[in-house]
Design an enzyme around this catalytic site. Structure first.
Site, PDB file in Angstrom:
ATOM      1  N   SER A 136      -7.915  29.311  34.227  1.00 50.82           N
ATOM      2  CA  SER A 136      -8.520  30.667  34.137  1.00 50.82           C
ATOM      3  C   SER A 136      -8.593  31.368  35.616  1.00 50.82           C
ATOM      4  O   SER A 136      -8.484  32.254  35.844  1.00 50.82           O
ATOM      5  CB  SER A 136      -9.335  30.769  33.032  1.00 50.82           C
ATOM      6  OG  SER A 136     -10.733  30.328  33.689  1.00 50.82           O
ATOM      7  N   ASN A 137      -9.169  30.401  36.412  1.00 52.55           N
ATOM      8  CA  ASN A 137      -9.558  30.709  37.931  1.00 52.55           C
ATOM      9  C   ASN A 137      -8.024  30.980  38.549  1.00 52.55           C
ATOM     10  O   ASN A 137      -8.014  31.734  39.353  1.00 52.55           O
ATOM     11  CB  ASN A 137     -10.507  29.610  38.517  1.00 52.55           C
ATOM     12  CG  ASN A 137     -11.704  29.959  38.150  1.00 52.55           C
ATOM     13  OD1 ASN A 137     -12.437  30.781  38.502  1.00 52.55           O
ATOM     14  ND2 ASN A 137     -12.386  29.015  37.268  1.00 52.55           N
ATOM     15  N   LEU A 195     -11.105  14.631  46.089  1.00 52.02           N
ATOM     16  CA  LEU A 195     -10.382  14.696  46.866  1.00 52.02           C
ATOM     17  C   LEU A 195     -10.565  13.526  47.919  1.00 52.02           C
ATOM     18  O   LEU A 195     -11.853  13.317  48.255  1.00 52.02           O
ATOM     19  CB  LEU A 195     -10.302  15.964  47.818  1.00 52.02           C
ATOM     20  CG  LEU A 195      -9.634  17.163  47.129  1.00 52.02           C
ATOM     21  CD1 LEU A 195      -9.267  18.185  48.262  1.00 52.02           C
ATOM     22  CD2 LEU A 195      -8.125  17.043  46.601  1.00 52.02           C
ATOM     23  N   HIS A 226     -17.420  26.135  41.788  1.00 52.91           N
ATOM     24  CA  HIS A 226     -18.228  25.185  40.932  1.00 52.91           C
ATOM     25  C   HIS A 226     -19.108  26.123  40.022  1.00 52.91           C
ATOM     26  O   HIS A 226     -19.451  26.982  40.634  1.00 52.91           O
ATOM     27  CB  HIS A 226     -19.228  24.341  42.041  1.00 52.91           C
ATOM     28  CG  HIS A 226     -19.872  23.363  41.084  1.00 52.91           C
ATOM     29  ND1 HIS A 226     -19.505  22.458  40.725  1.00 52.91           N
ATOM     30  CD2 HIS A 226     -21.084  23.633  40.739  1.00 52.91           C
ATOM     31  CE1 HIS A 226     -20.300  21.623  39.902  1.00 52.91           C
ATOM     32  NE2 HIS A 226     -21.424  22.489  40.173  1.00 52.91           N
ATOM     33  N   ASP A 234     -16.321  19.581  51.980  1.00 50.30           N
ATOM     34  CA  ASP A 234     -16.337  18.387  52.981  1.00 50.30           C
ATOM     35  C   ASP A 234     -16.284  17.141  52.197  1.00 50.30           C
ATOM     36  O   ASP A 234     -15.717  17.122  51.088  1.00 50.30           O
ATOM     37  CB  ASP A 234     -17.571  18.492  54.058  1.00 50.30           C
ATOM     38  CG  ASP A 234     -18.742  18.594  52.753  1.00 50.30           C
ATOM     39  OD1 ASP A 234     -18.909  17.982  51.920  1.00 50.30           O
ATOM     40  OD2 ASP A 234     -19.837  18.700  53.440  1.00 50.30           O
ATOM     41  N   GLU A 235     -16.596  16.107  53.148  1.00 52.42           N
ATOM     42  CA  GLU A 235     -16.214  14.621  52.430  1.00 52.42           C
ATOM     43  C   GLU A 235     -17.298  14.277  51.009  1.00 52.42           C
ATOM     44  O   GLU A 235     -17.049  13.579  50.451  1.00 52.42           O
ATOM     45  CB  GLU A 235     -16.390  13.564  53.294  1.00 52.42           C
ATOM     46  CG  GLU A 235     -17.539  13.610  54.288  1.00 52.42           C
ATOM     47  CD  GLU A 235     -18.077  14.608  55.006  1.00 52.42           C
ATOM     48  OE1 GLU A 235     -16.997  15.336  55.549  1.00 52.42           O
ATOM     49  OE2 GLU A 235     -19.162  14.739  55.286  1.00 52.42           O
ATOM     50  N   ASP A 293     -19.416  18.662  46.304  1.00 52.56           N
ATOM     51  CA  ASP A 293     -20.178  19.900  46.351  1.00 52.56           C
ATOM     52  C   ASP A 293     -21.148  20.070  47.528  1.00 52.56           C
ATOM     53  O   ASP A 293     -22.263  20.738  47.016  1.00 52.56           O
ATOM     54  CB  ASP A 293     -20.857  20.182  44.883  1.00 52.56           C
ATOM     55  CG  ASP A 293     -20.051  20.004  43.617  1.00 52.56           C
ATOM     56  OD1 ASP A 293     -18.696  20.284  43.855  1.00 52.56           O
ATOM     57  OD2 ASP A 293     -20.367  19.421  42.623  1.00 52.56           O
ATOM     58  N   ALA A 327     -18.848  35.537  36.902  1.00 54.59           N
ATOM     59  CA  ALA A 327     -19.188  35.163  38.388  1.00 54.59           C
ATOM     60  C   ALA A 327     -17.818  34.553  38.851  1.00 54.59           C
ATOM     61  O   ALA A 327     -17.118  34.982  39.792  1.00 54.59           O
ATOM     62  CB  ALA A 327     -20.328  34.093  38.313  1.00 54.59           C
ATOM     63  N   GLU A 328     -17.383  33.412  38.427  1.00 53.34           N
ATOM     64  CA  GLU A 328     -16.140  32.674  38.928  1.00 53.34           C
ATOM     65  C   GLU A 328     -14.985  33.512  39.183  1.00 53.34           C
ATOM     66  O   GLU A 328     -14.581  33.413  40.429  1.00 53.34           O
ATOM     67  CB  GLU A 328     -15.771  31.645  37.787  1.00 53.34           C
ATOM     68  CG  GLU A 328     -16.891  30.390  37.676  1.00 53.34           C
ATOM     69  CD  GLU A 328     -16.462  29.178  36.770  1.00 53.34           C
ATOM     70  OE1 GLU A 328     -15.231  28.897  37.235  1.00 53.34           O
ATOM     71  OE2 GLU A 328     -17.086  28.717  35.850  1.00 53.34           O
TER      72      GLU A 328
HETATM   73  C1  GAR Z   1     -14.157  25.930  35.841  1.00 51.88           C
HETATM   74  O1  GAR Z   1     -15.682  26.242  35.087  1.00 51.88           O
HETATM   75  C2  GAR Z   1     -14.784  25.502  37.167  1.00 51.88           C
HETATM   76  O2  GAR Z   1     -15.713  26.013  37.685  1.00 51.88           O
HETATM   77  C3  GAR Z   1     -14.805  24.189  36.907  1.00 51.88           C
HETATM   78  O3  GAR Z   1     -13.972  23.716  35.773  1.00 51.88           O
HETATM   79  C4  GAR Z   1     -13.668  25.115  35.123  1.00 51.88           C
HETATM   80  C5  GAR Z   1     -12.030  25.016  35.146  1.00 51.88           C
HETATM   81  O4  GAR Z   1     -11.594  26.201  34.530  1.00 51.88           O
HETATM   82  N1  GAR Z   1     -14.965  23.352  38.106  1.00 51.88           N
HETATM   83  C6  GAR Z   1     -15.674  22.092  38.317  1.00 51.88           C
HETATM   84  O5  GAR Z   1     -16.432  22.073  37.493  1.00 51.88           O
HETATM   85  C7  GAR Z   1     -15.480  21.505  39.502  1.00 51.88           C
HETATM   86  N2  GAR Z   1     -16.868  20.811  39.801  1.00 51.88           N
HETATM   87  P1  GAR Z   1     -10.490  26.982  34.474  1.00 51.88           P
HETATM   88  O6  GAR Z   1      -9.448  25.742  34.652  1.00 51.88           O
HETATM   89  O7  GAR Z   1      -9.973  27.618  33.486  1.00 51.88           O
HETATM   90  O8  GAR Z   1      -9.935  27.503  35.993  1.00 51.88           O
END
Ligand code: GAR
Length: 207
Positions: A13-14, A94, A110, A147-148, A151, A180-181
């Protein structure tokens, strides 16, 4: 033109939010040159195919060691000549070879207000389960450079979202995505495309 490679593991979805902003003309001078998944059935792949965006799947089980897999992932990303890598629901860590060679060129979305509810073990729905368990009243999402660490990179944008008393993890996840995202991830890409931000001493500053 900012060339981006998007790494995914799930629903995408992102990824869709980025595609929509490009299609609507709000995200200018940005092209998605490849979508790479570590899961072959990730719905994100179908979303990309619908817009003729090249997709690649790289499965850990097809490689005899993690080192070989990491190197193959690095080579695959390099072959698309991208300016930045966007982690959009990418649920694999990664390797150093990628984070070192793409310093301040990888961004991640995140689903919490970092430094709360982040780090090892905090991903996807688990984040929202922990938020509800702890009873916090405000959560949100963060876009940051990678980064390495997990989060730990410089924070680009954050947006707060209310937690309601009767929220389930699923309901809260949806609200955090919608409020938000899907807003801050395309916005962060736009800021990079327009060369509006710089990283100084582990902080992101406006130019
Ligand atoms: C999202 O909520 C994103 O923020 C989270 O996984 C979901 C993926 O949704 N990512 C993390 O937790 C990374 N640490 P999506 O596949 O529908 O974009």
């Amino acid at each position: 033109m900012l060339r981006i490679g998007v790494l995914v593991s799930g629903g995408g979805s992102n990824l869709q939010a980025i595609i929509d902003q490009i299609e609507e003309g709000n995200l200018k001078n940005v092209s998605i040159n490849v979508v790479i998944s570590n899961k072959k059935d990730a719905y994100a792949l179908q979303r990309a195919e619908k817009y003729d965006i090249p997709t690649k799947v790289l499965l850990r089980k097809d490689f005899s060691s993690k080192e070989e897999y990491d190197l193959a992932m690095f080579d695959l990303i390099n072959s698309f000549n991208v300016d930045i890598i966007v982690l959009a629901g990418c649920l694999f860590i990664l390797p150093k070879i990628i984070t070192e060679n793409y310093k301040n060129k990888i961004i991640n979305i995140h689903p919490s207000l970092i430094p709360s509810f982040c780090g090892d073990g905090f991903y996807g729905i688990k984040v929202h389960e922990e938020v509800i368990k702890r009873g916090v009243k405000i959560t949100g999402a963060t876009v940051h450079f990678v980064d390495e660490g997990t989060d730990t990179g410089p924070i680009i944008l954050q947006k707060a979202v209310d937690v309601e008393d009767d929220d389930t993890p699923e309901v809260l996840q949806k609200r955090v995505m919608e409020e938000a995202e899907w807003i801050i991830l395309p916005k962060a890409i736009e800021m990079i495309a327009q060369d509006k931000i710089a990283v100084r001493e582990k902080k992101v500053l406006k130019k």
